[in-house]
Scaffold this active site. Sequence first.
Site, PDB file in Angstrom:
ATOM      1  N   ARG A   1      26.724  54.369  59.555  1.00 40.73           N
ATOM      2  CA  ARG A   1      25.884  54.574  60.670  1.00 40.73           C
ATOM      3  C   ARG A   1      25.138  53.014  61.328  1.00 40.73           C
ATOM      4  O   ARG A   1      24.977  52.421  60.508  1.00 40.73           O
ATOM      5  CB  ARG A   1      24.636  55.572  60.610  1.00 40.73           C
ATOM      6  CG  ARG A   1      25.477  56.936  60.134  1.00 40.73           C
ATOM      7  CD  ARG A   1      24.050  57.706  59.549  1.00 40.73           C
ATOM      8  NE  ARG A   1      24.643  59.208  59.116  1.00 40.73           N
ATOM      9  CZ  ARG A   1      24.781  59.607  58.111  1.00 40.73           C
ATOM     10  NH1 ARG A   1      24.568  58.513  56.971  1.00 40.73           N
ATOM     11  NH2 ARG A   1      25.365  60.798  57.545  1.00 40.73           N
TER      12      ARG A   1
ATOM     13  N   LYS B   1      20.666  58.732  55.318  1.00 39.92           N
ATOM     14  CA  LYS B   1      20.483  60.214  55.880  1.00 39.92           C
ATOM     15  C   LYS B   1      20.085  61.139  54.584  1.00 39.92           C
ATOM     16  O   LYS B   1      20.897  61.442  53.987  1.00 39.92           O
ATOM     17  CB  LYS B   1      21.385  60.687  56.729  1.00 39.92           C
ATOM     18  CG  LYS B   1      21.173  61.922  57.365  1.00 39.92           C
ATOM     19  CD  LYS B   1      22.098  62.246  58.522  1.00 39.92           C
ATOM     20  CE  LYS B   1      21.910  63.681  59.394  1.00 39.92           C
ATOM     21  NZ  LYS B   1      22.557  63.918  60.202  1.00 39.92           N
TER      22      LYS B   1
ATOM     23  N   HIS C   1      28.812  55.146  66.888  1.00 39.01           N
ATOM     24  CA  HIS C   1      28.991  56.195  65.933  1.00 39.01           C
ATOM     25  C   HIS C   1      30.634  56.670  66.063  1.00 39.01           C
ATOM     26  O   HIS C   1      31.016  57.150  64.855  1.00 39.01           O
ATOM     27  CB  HIS C   1      28.168  57.449  66.332  1.00 39.01           C
ATOM     28  CG  HIS C   1      28.075  58.117  64.824  1.00 39.01           C
ATOM     29  ND1 HIS C   1      27.212  57.892  63.926  1.00 39.01           N
ATOM     30  CD2 HIS C   1      28.364  59.554  64.601  1.00 39.01           C
ATOM     31  CE1 HIS C   1      27.263  58.545  62.922  1.00 39.01           C
ATOM     32  NE2 HIS C   1      28.143  59.793  63.469  1.00 39.01           N
TER      33      HIS C   1
ATOM     34  N   TYR D   1      37.025  66.117  60.263  1.00 38.95           N
ATOM     35  CA  TYR D   1      37.944  65.251  60.765  1.00 38.95           C
ATOM     36  C   TYR D   1      39.553  65.486  60.765  1.00 38.95           C
ATOM     37  O   TYR D   1      40.432  64.667  60.997  1.00 38.95           O
ATOM     38  CB  TYR D   1      37.472  63.890  59.978  1.00 38.95           C
ATOM     39  CG  TYR D   1      36.170  63.360  60.378  1.00 38.95           C
ATOM     40  CD1 TYR D   1      35.817  62.894  61.710  1.00 38.95           C
ATOM     41  CD2 TYR D   1      35.211  63.490  59.375  1.00 38.95           C
ATOM     42  CE1 TYR D   1      34.494  62.493  61.695  1.00 38.95           C
ATOM     43  CE2 TYR D   1      34.058  63.131  59.682  1.00 38.95           C
ATOM     44  CZ  TYR D   1      33.546  62.352  60.995  1.00 38.95           C
ATOM     45  OH  TYR D   1      32.522  62.059  61.114  1.00 38.95           O
TER      46      TYR D   1
END
Length: 322
Positions: A137, A162, A268, A303
């Site tokens: 990120r 995160k 991102h 994905y």
Amino acid sequence: MPGGRGLYEVSREKMRTRHLAYRTEQAYLGWIRRYVNYHHRRHPRELGPAEVEGFLTHLAVHGHVSASTQNQALQALLFLYRQVLDIDLPWLDNVTRARRPSRLPVVLTVAEVRSVLAQLDGIEWLCAGLLYGSGLRLMEALRLRIKDLVVERGEVIVRDAKGGKDRVTVLPTSILNPLRVHLAKLHLRFKQQRRTGEPGVSLPNALAHKFPNYSTQWGWQYVFPADSLCKDVYTGQAIRHHIHEKSIQRAVQSAVRKAGITQAATCHTFRHCFATHLLEAGSDIRTVQELLGHSDVRTTMIYTHVLGKGAMGVKSPLDRQL
């Protein structure tokens, strides 16, 4: 409040005691202010679950906020009641939840990523290379310290990511030489700063108190340090922070335009491309999950939508007629 102090002052103190990130602190204080103002500045002790539910429902129905924004407001209010006021709210069943849209991530092809990176140079290129090559990120890349780059093993250690988790991801071989040149320049500048007695870098709050000398050690320096000093938000003293995220965001947005990319690609997007291109190359989805730091493999599975050619990998019936 204790000692006659205000609600916001005590709330900030509780947040810093629990070492919440500064951005989390600012967001929570903002939601607490909005909550108090929504109820005509009544003290939260006079309010209860019904008022919390009413505020959160208002955000979804009239404010049209996203599900993630509504959840952030909920977490701020739960912190206020549980940690600041020592009041435990029961589970809030009557809140109208904002709809969480089911959107697919923007993913560029390998050629498109190459064309975007070709429009960048210097620090912007190096940072974007880590976003795509390591799946970071943006703030994870900017917060990297020298000690987090394990060049000998080809690893990047992501600290306090995160969810407060650490993880290890891959350091792309193709950027090692430019990275070494960049670090060599930083080291020369670092030695000059030490000779002139300049302030060190910012540190996590607990370390800043326990090991203040870390701020002037080479391993704790930022990989992408700012050119100028700034004021520490906790102590008010001059420190060196990492470069601002907007500088990288603007550079990437400009590169996307110059590359002629029509999709809404951002910093991102490189992380989405990292995951998708690894899966396309045959990497195991569990490995990709660990590299991204996802707690649940279902998050990583989003994905897989581009692994086939075209939608779901099927051939259009029109093509069968031609």
